[in-house]
Design a protein around this motif. Structure first.
Motif, PDB file in Angstrom:
ATOM      1  N   PHE A  18     -22.228  14.949   0.167  1.00  0.00           N
ATOM      2  CA  PHE A  18     -22.949  13.922   0.460  1.00  0.00           C
ATOM      3  C   PHE A  18     -24.292  13.645  -0.162  1.00  0.00           C
ATOM      4  O   PHE A  18     -24.915  12.336  -0.483  1.00  0.00           O
ATOM      5  CB  PHE A  18     -23.480  14.141   2.052  1.00  0.00           C
ATOM      6  CG  PHE A  18     -21.795  14.183   2.692  1.00  0.00           C
ATOM      7  CD1 PHE A  18     -21.282  12.792   2.873  1.00  0.00           C
ATOM      8  CD2 PHE A  18     -20.738  15.028   3.239  1.00  0.00           C
ATOM      9  CE1 PHE A  18     -19.788  12.650   4.126  1.00  0.00           C
ATOM     10  CE2 PHE A  18     -20.335  15.274   4.734  1.00  0.00           C
ATOM     11  CZ  PHE A  18     -19.891  14.224   4.247  1.00  0.00           C
ATOM     12  N   GLY A  19     -24.353  14.713  -0.827  1.00  0.00           N
ATOM     13  CA  GLY A  19     -25.760  14.747  -1.475  1.00  0.00           C
ATOM     14  C   GLY A  19     -25.448  14.158  -2.834  1.00  0.00           C
ATOM     15  O   GLY A  19     -26.515  13.130  -3.546  1.00  0.00           O
ATOM     16  N   LEU A  20     -24.598  14.379  -3.621  1.00  0.00           N
ATOM     17  CA  LEU A  20     -23.958  13.901  -4.913  1.00  0.00           C
ATOM     18  C   LEU A  20     -22.729  13.286  -5.309  1.00  0.00           C
ATOM     19  O   LEU A  20     -23.264  11.894  -5.634  1.00  0.00           O
ATOM     20  CB  LEU A  20     -24.324  15.316  -6.056  1.00  0.00           C
ATOM     21  CG  LEU A  20     -23.229  14.733  -7.669  1.00  0.00           C
ATOM     22  CD1 LEU A  20     -24.307  14.400  -7.941  1.00  0.00           C
ATOM     23  CD2 LEU A  20     -22.907  15.845  -7.940  1.00  0.00           C
ATOM     24  N   TYR A  22     -21.558  11.442  -2.543  1.00  0.00           N
ATOM     25  CA  TYR A  22     -22.028  10.064  -1.846  1.00  0.00           C
ATOM     26  C   TYR A  22     -22.689   9.043  -3.086  1.00  0.00           C
ATOM     27  O   TYR A  22     -22.306   7.427  -2.544  1.00  0.00           O
ATOM     28  CB  TYR A  22     -22.261   9.780  -0.942  1.00  0.00           C
ATOM     29  CG  TYR A  22     -23.587   8.964   0.197  1.00  0.00           C
ATOM     30  CD1 TYR A  22     -22.137   7.554   0.552  1.00  0.00           C
ATOM     31  CD2 TYR A  22     -24.740   7.933   0.204  1.00  0.00           C
ATOM     32  CE1 TYR A  22     -22.443   7.009   1.643  1.00  0.00           C
ATOM     33  CE2 TYR A  22     -24.513   7.253   0.700  1.00  0.00           C
ATOM     34  CZ  TYR A  22     -23.430   6.723   1.553  1.00  0.00           C
ATOM     35  OH  TYR A  22     -24.212   5.212   2.562  1.00  0.00           O
ATOM     36  N   ASN A  23     -23.417   9.427  -3.248  1.00  0.00           N
ATOM     37  CA  ASN A  23     -24.674   8.556  -4.120  1.00  0.00           C
ATOM     38  C   ASN A  23     -23.955   8.200  -5.356  1.00  0.00           C
ATOM     39  O   ASN A  23     -24.443   7.146  -5.608  1.00  0.00           O
ATOM     40  CB  ASN A  23     -25.911   9.691  -4.121  1.00  0.00           C
ATOM     41  CG  ASN A  23     -26.878  10.199  -3.353  1.00  0.00           C
ATOM     42  OD1 ASN A  23     -27.415   9.297  -2.268  1.00  0.00           O
ATOM     43  ND2 ASN A  23     -26.740  11.100  -3.041  1.00  0.00           N
ATOM     44  N   LEU A  24     -23.315   8.661  -6.662  1.00  0.00           N
ATOM     45  CA  LEU A  24     -22.252   8.396  -7.227  1.00  0.00           C
ATOM     46  C   LEU A  24     -21.750   7.103  -7.080  1.00  0.00           C
ATOM     47  O   LEU A  24     -21.422   6.591  -7.505  1.00  0.00           O
ATOM     48  CB  LEU A  24     -21.865   9.048  -8.024  1.00  0.00           C
ATOM     49  CG  LEU A  24     -22.498  10.724  -8.758  1.00  0.00           C
ATOM     50  CD1 LEU A  24     -21.991  11.690  -9.997  1.00  0.00           C
ATOM     51  CD2 LEU A  24     -23.286  10.210 -10.329  1.00  0.00           C
ATOM     52  N   VAL A  26     -21.371   5.400  -4.511  1.00  0.00           N
ATOM     53  CA  VAL A  26     -22.303   3.801  -3.843  1.00  0.00           C
ATOM     54  C   VAL A  26     -23.020   3.084  -5.219  1.00  0.00           C
ATOM     55  O   VAL A  26     -22.957   2.116  -5.377  1.00  0.00           O
ATOM     56  CB  VAL A  26     -23.300   4.157  -2.671  1.00  0.00           C
ATOM     57  CG1 VAL A  26     -24.598   3.310  -3.115  1.00  0.00           C
ATOM     58  CG2 VAL A  26     -23.147   4.825  -1.410  1.00  0.00           C
ATOM     59  N   THR A  27     -23.743   3.677  -6.681  1.00  0.00           N
ATOM     60  CA  THR A  27     -24.577   3.857  -7.358  1.00  0.00           C
ATOM     61  C   THR A  27     -23.100   2.847  -7.942  1.00  0.00           C
ATOM     62  O   THR A  27     -23.450   2.014  -8.985  1.00  0.00           O
ATOM     63  CB  THR A  27     -24.646   4.538  -8.535  1.00  0.00           C
ATOM     64  OG1 THR A  27     -25.940   5.341  -7.160  1.00  0.00           O
ATOM     65  CG2 THR A  27     -25.617   4.503  -9.618  1.00  0.00           C
ATOM     66  N   GLN A  31     -23.347  -0.809  -9.231  1.00  0.00           N
ATOM     67  CA  GLN A  31     -23.321  -0.779 -10.761  1.00  0.00           C
ATOM     68  C   GLN A  31     -21.937  -2.122 -10.610  1.00  0.00           C
ATOM     69  O   GLN A  31     -22.217  -2.669 -11.834  1.00  0.00           O
ATOM     70  CB  GLN A  31     -23.849  -0.487 -11.817  1.00  0.00           C
ATOM     71  CG  GLN A  31     -24.624   0.601 -11.050  1.00  0.00           C
ATOM     72  CD  GLN A  31     -25.888  -0.055 -12.574  1.00  0.00           C
ATOM     73  OE1 GLN A  31     -25.362  -0.760 -12.830  1.00  0.00           O
ATOM     74  NE2 GLN A  31     -26.799  -0.137 -11.812  1.00  0.00           N
ATOM     75  N   ALA A  38     -28.729  -3.742  -8.847  1.00  0.00           N
ATOM     76  CA  ALA A  38     -28.294  -2.672  -8.439  1.00  0.00           C
ATOM     77  C   ALA A  38     -29.474  -1.770  -9.619  1.00  0.00           C
ATOM     78  O   ALA A  38     -29.844  -1.092  -9.901  1.00  0.00           O
ATOM     79  CB  ALA A  38     -27.138  -2.151  -9.039  1.00  0.00           C
TER      80      ALA A  38
END
Length: 190
Positions: A18-20, A22-24, A26-27, A31, A38
């Motif tokens: 969830f810290g890495l 999920y962010n990757l 969504v990004t 993008q 974005a």
């Protein structure tokens, strides 16, 4: 001790997921679907130089350009916000009076009674890049006089850069001051 190791492993797995992860995810989706948004909705001039973001207002000191809303934080995105002064607050009265006097000096052809309120008041964030179409139109006589561009051409520019209500019924029509000034600059350099 094994309960401790299990909780450490679970914590590490959840942190990675969830810290890495999920962010990757969504990004990556952002993008892929809308790279311009974005990346911050950045705006470039005709020389491909970065001039700002369509999401953050800027101060335009030269009177030949359209001006945006007052910003008590000088459009500093690092600390958005504005003092929530009551209409009776002395600082608010003073700042508003100064804005009205500046308007009279810069726009002698437009009566103070026709001064749109958004040209002398802050937005909630102090970063709003938009003004009302009426606020843009009120500046046309000054800009026409300083640039030599006909008022009708400037009115056409304002209409071109007026965005309607979101979804047809939310909010009010707006004009992005930076985009409008970039096109005005291009027109002056023709």
């Amino acid at each position: 001790m094994s309960l401790f190791l299990i909780s450490v492993r679970c914590t590490l797995i959840l942190m990675l997921l969830f810290g890495l992860g999920y962010n990757l995810l969504v990004t990556g989706i952002a993008q892929g679907l809308m790279p311009g948004k974005a990346d911050g909705s950045l705006i470039y001039n005709r020389n491909n130089e970065l001039v700002g973001s369509e999401l953050i207002g800027q101060a335009f000191a030269d009177p030949k350009y359209f001006t945006g809303r007052v910003s008590s934080i000088d459009y500093n995105g690092a600390g958005s916000g504005t003092p929530n002064y009551a209409p009776s607050n002395e600082d608010m009265i003073k700042r508003t009076a100064e804005a009205v006097e500046a308007w009279k000096t810069d726009n002698p052809d437009v009566p103070v009674g026709e001064l749109p309120i958004d040209l002398i008041t802050n937005s909630g964030s102090g970063l709003d890049p938009h003004i009302s179409p009426e606020a843009a139109e009120a500046q046309i006589p000054r800009i026409s006089k300083l640039t030599g561009i006909a008022e009708t051409q400037l009115a056409d520019l304002v209409r071109k850069h007026t965005s309607g209500r979101q979804l047809g019924f939310l909010g009010e029509p707006t004009v992005n001051v930076l985009k409008l000034n970039l096109e005005l600059d291009a027109k002056m350099n023709q």
